[in-house]
Design a protein around this motif. Structure first.
Motif, PDB file in Angstrom:
ATOM      1  N   ASP A 136       0.845  -1.191   0.000  1.00 29.12           N
ATOM      2  CA  ASP A 136       0.000   0.000   0.000  1.00 29.12           C
ATOM      3  C   ASP A 136       0.878   1.237   0.000  1.00 29.12           C
ATOM      4  O   ASP A 136       2.031   1.200   0.447  1.00 29.12           O
ATOM      5  CB  ASP A 136      -0.918  -0.010   1.228  1.00 29.12           C
ATOM      6  CG  ASP A 136      -1.947   1.105   1.194  1.00 29.12           C
ATOM      7  OD1 ASP A 136      -1.714   2.128   1.876  1.00 29.12           O
ATOM      8  OD2 ASP A 136      -2.966   0.969   0.486  1.00 29.12           O
ATOM      9  N   ARG A 257      -6.483  -9.924   1.909  1.00 25.89           N
ATOM     10  CA  ARG A 257      -5.765  -9.830   3.174  1.00 25.89           C
ATOM     11  C   ARG A 257      -6.672  -9.282   4.259  1.00 25.89           C
ATOM     12  O   ARG A 257      -7.644  -8.573   3.972  1.00 25.89           O
ATOM     13  CB  ARG A 257      -4.543  -8.915   3.041  1.00 25.89           C
ATOM     14  CG  ARG A 257      -3.401  -9.531   2.248  1.00 25.89           C
ATOM     15  CD  ARG A 257      -2.341  -8.508   1.938  1.00 25.89           C
ATOM     16  NE  ARG A 257      -1.181  -9.119   1.306  1.00 25.89           N
ATOM     17  CZ  ARG A 257      -0.311  -8.462   0.566  1.00 25.89           C
ATOM     18  NH1 ARG A 257      -0.478  -7.172   0.346  1.00 25.89           N
ATOM     19  NH2 ARG A 257       0.724  -9.085   0.030  1.00 25.89           N
ATOM     20  N   ALA A 258      -6.317  -9.605   5.495  1.00 29.69           N
ATOM     21  CA  ALA A 258      -7.053  -9.049   6.628  1.00 29.69           C
ATOM     22  C   ALA A 258      -6.818  -7.544   6.675  1.00 29.69           C
ATOM     23  O   ALA A 258      -5.732  -7.055   6.359  1.00 29.69           O
ATOM     24  CB  ALA A 258      -6.590  -9.695   7.926  1.00 29.69           C
ATOM     25  N   LYS A 259      -7.847  -6.809   7.058  1.00 34.95           N
ATOM     26  CA  LYS A 259      -7.721  -5.363   7.139  1.00 34.95           C
ATOM     27  C   LYS A 259      -6.641  -4.980   8.155  1.00 34.95           C
ATOM     28  O   LYS A 259      -6.537  -5.558   9.230  1.00 34.95           O
ATOM     29  CB  LYS A 259      -9.064  -4.737   7.544  1.00 34.95           C
ATOM     30  CG  LYS A 259     -10.122  -4.800   6.456  1.00 34.95           C
ATOM     31  CD  LYS A 259     -11.381  -4.074   6.890  1.00 34.95           C
ATOM     32  CE  LYS A 259     -12.428  -4.092   5.768  1.00 34.95           C
ATOM     33  NZ  LYS A 259     -13.672  -3.398   6.181  1.00 34.95           N
ATOM     34  N   LYS A 260      -5.836  -3.997   7.772  1.00 36.54           N
ATOM     35  CA  LYS A 260      -4.786  -3.447   8.623  1.00 36.54           C
ATOM     36  C   LYS A 260      -3.698  -4.458   8.970  1.00 36.54           C
ATOM     37  O   LYS A 260      -2.965  -4.279   9.949  1.00 36.54           O
ATOM     38  CB  LYS A 260      -5.390  -2.856   9.913  1.00 36.54           C
ATOM     39  CG  LYS A 260      -6.360  -1.708   9.670  1.00 36.54           C
ATOM     40  CD  LYS A 260      -6.871  -1.126  10.978  1.00 36.54           C
ATOM     41  CE  LYS A 260      -7.825   0.031  10.718  1.00 36.54           C
ATOM     42  NZ  LYS A 260      -8.341   0.615  11.983  1.00 36.54           N
ATOM     43  N   SER A 261      -3.599  -5.542   8.194  1.00 38.03           N
ATOM     44  CA  SER A 261      -2.513  -6.482   8.442  1.00 38.03           C
ATOM     45  C   SER A 261      -1.193  -5.846   8.027  1.00 38.03           C
ATOM     46  O   SER A 261      -1.107  -5.167   7.006  1.00 38.03           O
ATOM     47  CB  SER A 261      -2.735  -7.781   7.663  1.00 38.03           C
ATOM     48  OG  SER A 261      -2.651  -7.559   6.270  1.00 38.03           O
ATOM     49  N   THR A 262      -0.154  -6.066   8.821  1.00 36.95           N
ATOM     50  CA  THR A 262       1.151  -5.494   8.520  1.00 36.95           C
ATOM     51  C   THR A 262       1.987  -6.497   7.740  1.00 36.95           C
ATOM     52  O   THR A 262       1.711  -7.701   7.746  1.00 36.95           O
ATOM     53  CB  THR A 262       1.891  -5.114   9.804  1.00 36.95           C
ATOM     54  OG1 THR A 262       2.165  -6.310  10.560  1.00 36.95           O
ATOM     55  CG2 THR A 262       1.056  -4.157  10.650  1.00 36.95           C
ATOM     56  N   ARG A 266       2.042 -10.665   8.011  1.00 40.54           N
ATOM     57  CA  ARG A 266       1.835 -11.538   6.849  1.00 40.54           C
ATOM     58  C   ARG A 266       3.033 -12.465   6.632  1.00 40.54           C
ATOM     59  O   ARG A 266       2.867 -13.644   6.293  1.00 40.54           O
ATOM     60  CB  ARG A 266       1.574 -10.701   5.597  1.00 40.54           C
ATOM     61  CG  ARG A 266       0.296  -9.875   5.661  1.00 40.54           C
ATOM     62  CD  ARG A 266      -0.057  -9.320   4.290  1.00 40.54           C
ATOM     63  NE  ARG A 266       0.985  -8.446   3.760  1.00 40.54           N
ATOM     64  CZ  ARG A 266       1.034  -7.139   3.945  1.00 40.54           C
ATOM     65  NH1 ARG A 266       0.099  -6.536   4.674  1.00 40.54           N
ATOM     66  NH2 ARG A 266       1.999  -6.406   3.401  1.00 40.54           N
ATOM     67  N   ARG A 285      -8.464 -10.698  -5.301  1.00 35.28           N
ATOM     68  CA  ARG A 285      -9.819 -10.207  -5.543  1.00 35.28           C
ATOM     69  C   ARG A 285      -9.818  -9.417  -6.848  1.00 35.28           C
ATOM     70  O   ARG A 285      -9.185  -8.368  -6.963  1.00 35.28           O
ATOM     71  CB  ARG A 285     -10.289  -9.343  -4.379  1.00 35.28           C
ATOM     72  CG  ARG A 285     -11.735  -8.907  -4.475  1.00 35.28           C
ATOM     73  CD  ARG A 285     -12.221  -8.257  -3.199  1.00 35.28           C
ATOM     74  NE  ARG A 285     -12.380  -9.222  -2.117  1.00 35.28           N
ATOM     75  CZ  ARG A 285     -11.594  -9.304  -1.057  1.00 35.28           C
ATOM     76  NH1 ARG A 285     -10.568  -8.484  -0.927  1.00 35.28           N
ATOM     77  NH2 ARG A 285     -11.825 -10.196  -0.114  1.00 35.28           N
TER      78      ARG A 285
END
Length: 461
Positions: A136, A257-262, A266, A285
């Motif tokens: 991101d 991915r899970a939200k706000k995963s760093t 991961r 996605r």
């Protein structure tokens, strides 16, 4: 051109606006890449806005500069790689640019020095560009002292993400000005050349073969040399693969991915999956696709499986529902596998398309052919590329090819089941309704209703 030598110019290299010929050393590669990118951002506004918009810049006039000279708070002169200025009315957004190509890493002390320089000269941000792919724009390529970010933002963008934006803008968004389209095409050609130093993903690292084999034999441990590096490379490869699909489709493909995963979280999850199950997995996605596309690299069997799940129809006989998915797979590879999950059971059926296509009853629930299918999983498994780099036969190259082919041959043709609209019983509709007893007649073939049915409604209140 001599008429006696028709066509011999086909062997000549085409003249390019942005040429990679004659590049000598990393420093020259950085200067050429910086100048090429910044010049095209100003010359092709739609592309420039696509880049700076990721950093919160306004949509205005873009001006770009290379090797600008600025003084810090102590009066010392510095020469950053470049600068971007966006002007919209009275609002101005300015950023310094630090660029690396090839394997050259960004240095913390240099980035922090430019943050201080940006603050002293009232710039809004520092933008770093390198081959390090991040998930991101908020992810930093280097970890700096947070106190230096109080009045200046720090953004990072990879060369591969820049190339992806250029490809989507050029091939799919459409540029009306033919000169701008040609200029952007020249940038794409330049960045896509290995000599530019703006490559995408450099491979799974020097420890890939050792770690892959250890995971395959079940002897891999989290503390083993290179295991954490391979997990980190997989996380970067996931983003790289999403960008590759974005280039191919002209759509914004994102990893699941899970939200706000760093990145650290991961990588730890990938490392645990390698050690425990001998696998590396990721989901993607894709806009308007029937569901997320999954990629699973099994290091024990040395095979890569791509798959997608789709819900079964909610009506019709079980065999009718199975035939529904088989019809959608008529152009899929014969070695495509179909797994069927059923209502109120953990037991599944599985068969290759070439067999199920001949006898769809192979996919019915064993011993209870009336049990309803609930979910179909469509999968394709192929041998894994074994090399660590990005050339033919490498894990990165072959997995990319397989993922794109699976989407083309399977996923893009799948459509979710939709319940049919309710049907009107035509036997109860009269084309010539009987006139009501009070003498009223229907006009224009409209159905007439007796006044007695509506008199109370019109007199309410």
């Amino acid at each position: 051109m001599p008429s006696s030598d028709p066509g011999y110019e086909s062997d000549w290299p085409t003249a390019r606006l942005l040429s990679t010929i004659g590049i000598r050393g990393e420093e020259e590669r950085e200067r050429r890449a910086t100048s090429a990118l910044l010049a095209v951002m100003a010359a092709v506004p739609s592309f420039g806005h696509e880049i700076v918009g990721q950093f919160g810049a306004p949509k205005g006039q873009i001006s770009t500069f290379t090797e600008v000279q600025l003084k810090d708070a102590n009066g010392k002169r510095h020469i950053p790689d470049g600068a971007i200025v966006v002007q919209r009315g009275k609002k101005k957004w300015c950023a310094l640019v630090e660029v690396k190509t090839g394997h050259a890493p960004l240095k913390v002390e240099q980035v922090e020095r430019y943050l201080d320089l940006a603050r002293a000269n009232q710039f809004d941000a520092v933008v770093t560009i390198s081959n390090k792919i991040t998930a991101d724009r908020s992810d930093k390529a280097v970890q700096v002292d947070k106190r230096k970010l109080r009045s200046v933002d720090l953004f990072h963008i990879s060369w591969w993400r820049i190339l992806t934006a250029a490809v989507i803008n050029h091939r799919f968004s459409g540029i009306e000005d033919p000169d701008q389209a040609w200029i952007l095409g020249e940038l794409i050609h330049y960045l896509d050349n290995d000599k530019s130093g703006a490559s995408g993903f450099s491979g799974m690292g020097e420890n890939w073969v050792t770690v892959r084999d250890a995971a395959g034999y079940g002897t891999l441990r989290a503390s083993d040399r290179g295991a954490a590096e391979v997990a980190e490379r997989w996380d970067r490869y996931t983003d790289y693969l999403a960008l590759c699909l974005s280039q191919d489709l002209g759509a914004n493909v994102l990893p699941v991915r899970a939200k706000k995963s760093t990145s650290s979280e991961r990588c730890n999850a990938a490392l645990k999956e390698m050690v425990t199950n001998g696998r590396l997995s990721a989901g993607f996605r894709i806009p308007d696709a029937v569901g997320p596309m999954e990629v699973c690299a099994d290091l024990r069997t040395k095979r890569v499986t791509t798959s997608v799940a789709i819900g079964a129809p909610r009506e019709g006989r079980p065999l009718t529902r199975i035939n529904w998915i088989l019809r959608q797979l008529k152009h899929a590879p014969p070695e495509t596998r179909i797994d069927v999950r059923f209502a109120s059971s953990r037991e599944t059926t599985s068969q290759l398309l070439e067999i199920a296509g001949e006898d769809s009853s192979e996919l019915l629930f064993p011993g209870d052919p009336k049990r309803e299918p609930r979910t179909f999983e469509i999968a394709l498994s192929k041998k894994m590329g074994l090399k660590r780099g990005v050339d033919a036969g490498s894990f990165a190259r072959e997995t990319r090819r397989q993922t794109a082919a699976f989407y083309r041959d399977v996923v893009q043709s799948l459509k979710p089941w939709q319940a049919p609209a309710p049907r009107l019983d035509t036997s109860k509709v009269t084309s010539s309704p009987t006139p009501p007893s009070n003498g009223n007649t229907a006009k224009n073939d409209e159905v007439a209703f007796p006044t007695s049915q509506w008199s109370s409604f019109f007199t309410l209140g």
